[in-house]
Design a protein around this motif. Structure first.
Motif, PDB file in Angstrom:
ATOM      1  N   ARG A 162       0.827  -1.213   0.000  1.00 16.47           N
ATOM      2  CA  ARG A 162       0.000   0.000   0.000  1.00 16.47           C
ATOM      3  C   ARG A 162       0.862   1.263   0.000  1.00 16.47           C
ATOM      4  NH1 ARG A 162      -4.563   1.967  -1.462  1.00 16.47           N
ATOM      5  NH2 ARG A 162      -2.890   2.836  -2.705  1.00 16.47           N
ATOM      6  N   GLN A 163       1.941   1.235   0.730  1.00 15.87           N
ATOM      7  CA  GLN A 163       2.808   2.405   0.847  1.00 15.87           C
ATOM      8  C   GLN A 163       3.554   2.718  -0.441  1.00 15.87           C
ATOM      9  OE1 GLN A 163       5.386   1.640   4.187  1.00 15.87           O
ATOM     10  NE2 GLN A 163       3.685   1.390   5.619  1.00 15.87           N
ATOM     11  N   ARG A 164       3.646   1.752  -1.321  1.00 12.42           N
ATOM     12  CA  ARG A 164       4.462   1.899  -2.519  1.00 12.42           C
ATOM     13  C   ARG A 164       3.687   2.330  -3.763  1.00 12.42           C
ATOM     14  NH1 ARG A 164       8.657  -1.904  -2.870  1.00 12.42           N
ATOM     15  NH2 ARG A 164       8.628  -1.481  -5.106  1.00 12.42           N
ATOM     16  N   PHE A 165       2.368   2.142  -3.750  1.00 10.52           N
ATOM     17  CA  PHE A 165       1.592   2.335  -4.972  1.00 10.52           C
ATOM     18  C   PHE A 165       0.479   3.368  -4.788  1.00 10.52           C
ATOM     19  CE2 PHE A 165       3.603  -1.729  -5.522  1.00 10.52           C
ATOM     20  CZ  PHE A 165       3.945  -1.742  -6.867  1.00 10.52           C
ATOM     21  N   ASP A 166       0.162   4.057  -5.887  1.00  8.99           N
ATOM     22  CA  ASP A 166      -0.909   5.047  -5.856  1.00  8.99           C
ATOM     23  C   ASP A 166      -2.279   4.378  -5.803  1.00  8.99           C
ATOM     24  OD1 ASP A 166       1.014   7.073  -6.173  1.00  8.99           O
ATOM     25  OD2 ASP A 166       0.967   6.830  -8.346  1.00  8.99           O
ATOM     26  N   GLN A 209      -4.523   9.079  -3.321  1.00  8.76           N
ATOM     27  CA  GLN A 209      -4.391   8.842  -1.882  1.00  8.76           C
ATOM     28  C   GLN A 209      -4.511  10.143  -1.090  1.00  8.76           C
ATOM     29  OE1 GLN A 209      -4.648   5.776  -0.889  1.00  8.76           O
ATOM     30  NE2 GLN A 209      -4.604   5.269  -3.067  1.00  8.76           N
ATOM     31  N   ALA A 210      -3.960  11.222  -1.622  1.00  4.69           N
ATOM     32  CA  ALA A 210      -4.095  12.520  -0.958  1.00  4.69           C
ATOM     33  C   ALA A 210      -5.554  12.959  -0.930  1.00  4.69           C
ATOM     34  CB  ALA A 210      -3.244  13.563  -1.678  1.00  4.69           C
ATOM     35  N   GLY A 220     -16.037   5.787  -4.586  1.00  6.11           N
ATOM     36  CA  GLY A 220     -16.372   6.650  -5.719  1.00  6.11           C
ATOM     37  C   GLY A 220     -15.188   7.486  -6.162  1.00  6.11           C
ATOM     38  N   MET A 221     -14.420   7.976  -5.205  1.00  6.54           N
ATOM     39  CA  MET A 221     -13.230   8.764  -5.554  1.00  6.54           C
ATOM     40  C   MET A 221     -12.207   7.934  -6.315  1.00  6.54           C
ATOM     41  SD  MET A 221     -12.641  11.164  -2.215  1.00  6.54           S
ATOM     42  CE  MET A 221     -13.580  12.696  -2.066  1.00  6.54           C
ATOM     43  N   ALA A 222     -12.092   6.650  -5.936  1.00  8.41           N
ATOM     44  CA  ALA A 222     -11.126   5.781  -6.607  1.00  8.41           C
ATOM     45  C   ALA A 222     -11.486   5.558  -8.067  1.00  8.41           C
ATOM     46  CB  ALA A 222     -11.046   4.446  -5.877  1.00  8.41           C
TER      47      ALA A 222
END
Length: 229
Positions: free
Chosen positions: A68-72, A177-178, A205-207
């Motif tokens: 998770r930390q590595r990818f958008d 993510q932001a 929905g944002m994704a």
């Protein structure tokens, strides 16, 4: 755009080898294993055939949180759940959607052969996808599922405009993510942070927003926060 394939705790080395062969056949080269080193076994090499270079470059990570930390964008491949507010893409719909994500780094996540992804792992993902089947059984095995998605997504890569500059790529990276973090903070401020259905609906929905709409959503949330403050 970059696309990596993630296998979470695979139990069969032959599936790992066959998955490596599938993604190389379709033009991909990044395979990540979570909680497993089965790519090092002879059995994996037997099925990989001309894709041993993929096995040799496999990256092992301890858990999905590290991925998770590595990818958008994390895309969970899972059975379609009835009665859930989640929205699901089939492979072709996913391919079309990812064309709108600009230079994002994307990880396609496949769960365990027997039990799939846990609820916590699903919660950490941004998009959800399933393969429509004519019958509930027999289902696709892990390597077959990787083949289906690598074929569908290879069409995306072949149509992506590769002219993005490095500076533009860095600017676009992490935008989703932001946005999700900003939305969660706003829900808390509106005292709606405990409404799990609303939160899931909003974040899912944002994704699904494309690159342009994601930027507009950032602007909208900034305007709302400014009005509240």
């Amino acid at each position: 755009m970059s696309i990596s394939f993630v296998l979470v705790e695979p139990s069969r080395a032959t599936n790992v080898g066959a998955a490596a062969r599938a993604i190389k056949t379709m033009g991909f080269n990044k395979l990540i294993l979570v909680g497993s080193e089965l790519h090092l076994t002879p059995e994996a090499g037997w099925l990989a055939h001309g894709a041993t270079d993929i096995l040799e470059s496999v990256e092992v990570m301890p858990d999905l949180a590290s991925v998770r930390q590595r990818f958008d964008i994390l895309v969970a491949t899972t059975a379609r759940e009835r009665g859930t507010p989640r929205q699901f893409f089939d492979p072709q719909q996913l391919s079309q959607h990812l064309k709108q994500t600009g230079s994002a780094s994307i990880a396609l996540v496949f769960g365990r052969e027997a039990s799939g992804l846990s609820n916590d792992e699903l919660e950490s993902c941004d998009l959800f996808s399933y393969v429509p089947l004519a019958n509930d059984y027999p289902s696709l095995n892990l390597a077959q599922a990787v083949m289906v998605y690598s074929y569908a997504l290879s069409q995306t890569l072949s149509n992506i405009d590769a002219s993005l500059s490095a500076s533009q790529a860095r600017a676009d990276s992490g935008q989703l993510q932001a946005l999700k973090q900003k939305a969660e903070a706003l829900l808390v401020e509106l005292e709606a942070g405990e409404d799990k259905k609303l939160k899931q609906w909003l974040l899912d929905g944002m994704a699904r927003l494309g690159e342009r709409d994601c930027k507009l959503a950032h602007q909208l949330l900034n305007d709302i926060k400014r009005k509240l403050g």
